[in-house]
Design an enzyme around this catalytic site. Structure first.
Site, mmCIF file in Angstrom:
data_model
loop_
_atom_site.group_PDB
_atom_site.id
_atom_site.type_symbol
_atom_site.label_atom_id
_atom_site.label_comp_id
_atom_site.label_asym_id
_atom_site.label_seq_id
_atom_site.Cartn_x
_atom_site.Cartn_y
_atom_site.Cartn_z
ATOM 1 N N ASP A 114 -2.559 0.894 14.988
ATOM 2 C CA ASP A 114 -1.826 1.729 14.048
ATOM 3 C C ASP A 114 -0.546 2.196 14.748
ATOM 4 O OD1 ASP A 114 -0.775 3.601 12.397
ATOM 5 O OD2 ASP A 114 -2.546 4.891 12.308
ATOM 6 N N GLN A 122 3.124 6.017 13.796
ATOM 7 C CA GLN A 122 3.947 7.026 14.484
ATOM 8 C C GLN A 122 4.725 6.407 15.634
ATOM 9 O OE1 GLN A 122 4.643 9.959 13.406
ATOM 10 N NE2 GLN A 122 3.112 10.000 11.785
ATOM 11 N N LYS A 159 8.652 6.084 7.729
ATOM 12 C CA LYS A 159 8.612 6.900 8.957
ATOM 13 C C LYS A 159 9.587 6.359 10.009
ATOM 14 C CE LYS A 159 3.794 8.157 8.202
ATOM 15 N NZ LYS A 159 3.592 9.540 7.759
ATOM 16 N N HIS A 209 -5.814 8.622 12.088
ATOM 17 C CA HIS A 209 -5.422 9.062 10.739
ATOM 18 C C HIS A 209 -6.468 8.491 9.780
ATOM 19 C CE1 HIS A 209 -3.040 9.078 7.014
ATOM 20 N NE2 HIS A 209 -2.272 9.995 7.603
ATOM 21 N N CYS A 211 -4.522 14.741 7.851
ATOM 22 C CA CYS A 211 -5.317 13.543 7.513
ATOM 23 C C CYS A 211 -6.051 13.037 8.760
ATOM 24 C CB CYS A 211 -4.460 12.431 6.918
ATOM 25 S SG CYS A 211 -3.615 12.923 5.431
HETATM 26 C C1 LIG Z 1 -0.790 7.675 12.552
HETATM 27 C C2 LIG Z 1 -0.676 7.408 11.088
HETATM 28 N N1 LIG Z 1 -1.282 6.340 10.572
HETATM 29 C C3 LIG Z 1 -1.208 6.032 9.270
HETATM 30 C C4 LIG Z 1 -0.514 6.830 8.390
HETATM 31 C C5 LIG Z 1 -0.437 6.455 6.945
HETATM 32 O O1 LIG Z 1 0.881 6.225 6.590
HETATM 33 P P1 LIG Z 1 1.280 6.072 5.040
HETATM 34 O O2 LIG Z 1 0.892 7.366 4.387
HETATM 35 O O3 LIG Z 1 2.748 5.860 5.068
HETATM 36 O O4 LIG Z 1 0.520 4.936 4.513
HETATM 37 C C6 LIG Z 1 0.117 7.980 8.870
HETATM 38 C C7 LIG Z 1 0.832 8.884 7.952
HETATM 39 O O5 LIG Z 1 1.099 10.014 8.254
HETATM 40 C C8 LIG Z 1 0.055 8.262 10.257
HETATM 41 O O6 LIG Z 1 0.681 9.323 10.771
#
Ligand SMILES: Cc1ncc(COP(=O)(O)O)c(C=O)c1O
Length: 389
Positions: free
Chosen positions: A182, A185, A208, A108, A347
């Site tokens: 990360d 998800q 999430k 992401h 993203c």
């Molecule tokens: C795999 C992953 N990492 C990071 C993020 C960033 O999360 P946030 O927008 O809540 O900061 C997302 C958001 O969709 C994501 O799916």
């Protein structure tokens, strides 16, 4: 668990973007503001002390959720802020010149750009085509690798990386490399034990995992956190300030400058307690819904699913493209029937480029979804074919 918004007959299939909130979250928020609201870690009166103790209970809840120590839990406003904190704080604290950072093409943007933007360090990227395996990560790392950061589960395809194996391979090659996961998800779909995983940092967002918008969780090893400089400067993170210099307070507060969203954190902790009760059963339900969705979508002519091909493990996220139908048009047709799906680059533009597409349509499932949601989706997909082709 009750999810009031779902009473409206929504077919909500965008849980990777944000999950819907159980009633307990709204009730806890309302109750906090009605009965307990005060700024935390500041007042020496009973109301503030009570709010502070609720916040620290919430920290313990999040710590238990990932099997960490409470002092290693830092509240941010999002996973995104967590990665920015790490990129900035690590580069303020360690020599970056001549060093390299290893990440993957599947990240992401929030776990890619903050590290890409660190001046002086070389960015090495494991390509999607190489496979996100212990071997492909190990091939990129050497004695100058200061950071390795990668996702536990792709938001764009649902692929679950073999995180533990990758971490072991990294540790074997360079035990000094700072390893970041990360889990944004992964957190909703897999039990996390940070000690067993053996990373150094892990980030996710409360929204999430059924919590409120605007709360992020950063876990870090205390030995490293203590060595690192703060990210944000301001109130509540200092021991002593004079005109000449400032001394930081202890962790985790050193990384929590300014007023944090105590109400959101406390309500999010209520969500965590609630989902923890049936976590395993919920994950099984999500897997069975994923398999049902795969079966229904695979039967649609002209629809191509990304991954889910027997190679590697996948969570309940399915990305797909359709012959001669733009994902945005498909999402618009779905919306007509109250079906919320995501369409775009998620993203994850480096990954989209590797896949040779600009965008995909994506469904992401939660345990509260039903087979009827998926039936409604397949009906809408067929309808889109009829109207748009
Ligand atoms: C795999 C992953 N990492 C990071 C993020 C960033 O999360 P946030 O927008 O809540 O900061 C997302 C958001 O969709 C994501 O799916």
């Amino acid at each position: 668990m009750k999810f009031p918004i779902l009473r409206k007959g929504l077919h909500y299939l965008d849980n990777a973007a944000t999950t819907q909130k159980p009633e307990i979250v709204m009730d806890t928020l309302k109750s906090f503001y009605e009965n307990s609201n005060a700024n935390v870690h500041r007042g020496i009166y009973a109301l503030s002390e009570h709010a502070t103790s609720m916040l620290e209970d919430a920290r313990e809840t999040f710590a238990r959720f990932i099997k960490a120590h409470p002092e290693e839990i830092i509240f941010t406003k999002s996973a995104t802020e967590g990665f920015n904190l790490l990129a900035t704080s690590i580069s303020r604290s360690f020599r970056m010149k001549g060093k390299n950072i290893v990440t993957s093409e599947m990240e992401h943007h929030s776990n890619f750009i903050p590290f890409q933007q660190i001046p002086d360090a070389e960015l090495r990227v494991v390509r999607y085509s190489e496979g996100l395996t212990p071997e492909s990560f190990a091939s990129k790392i050497d004695q100058d690798t200061i950071i390795a950061t990668f996702t536990g589960m792709s938001n764009a395809t649902g692929l679950i990386t073999p995180a533990k194996g990758i971490i072991q391979a990294l540790r074997n090659k360079n035990p000094e490399t700072i390893i970041i996961i990360d889990a944004t998800q992964l957190a909703a779909h897999s039990r996390i034990d940070v000690r067993e995983l053996d990373a150094d940092f892990l980030c996710f967002s409360a929204h999430k995992v059924y919590g409120t918008l605007g709360v992020g969780i950063l876990w870090g090893r205390k030995e490293l956190l203590r060595k690192m400089s703060p990210y944000l400067y301001g109130g509540n993170m200092i021991d002593d300030v004079s005109i000449e210099k400032t001394e930081w307070t202890e962790i985790p507060y050193k990384f929590e400058a300014g007023t944090i969203d105590a109400a959101g954190i406390i309500a999010s902790a209520a969500a965590i307690t609630s989902i923890s009760e049936n976590f395993g059963e919920n994950n099984k339900r999500e897997e069975s819904l994923r398999d049902y969705a795969l079966k229904r979508l695979k039967a649609v002519e002209g629809l191509d699913i990304i991954g889910h091909d027997g190679k590697g493990k996948y969570g309940p996220i399915i990305s797909f493209t359709m012959d001669r139908i733009h994902p945005h048009d498909l999402a618009t047709v779905c919306d007509k029937y109250g079906i919320c799906i995501r369409a775009g680059h998620h993203c994850a533009q480096p990954l989209m480029k590797a896949l040779g597409v600009n965008s995909t349509a994506r469904i992401s499932l939660s345990f509260y979804n039903t087979e009827e949601d998926i039936d409604a989706l397949t009906m809408a997909v067929e309808e889109a074919k009829r109207i748009l082709k």
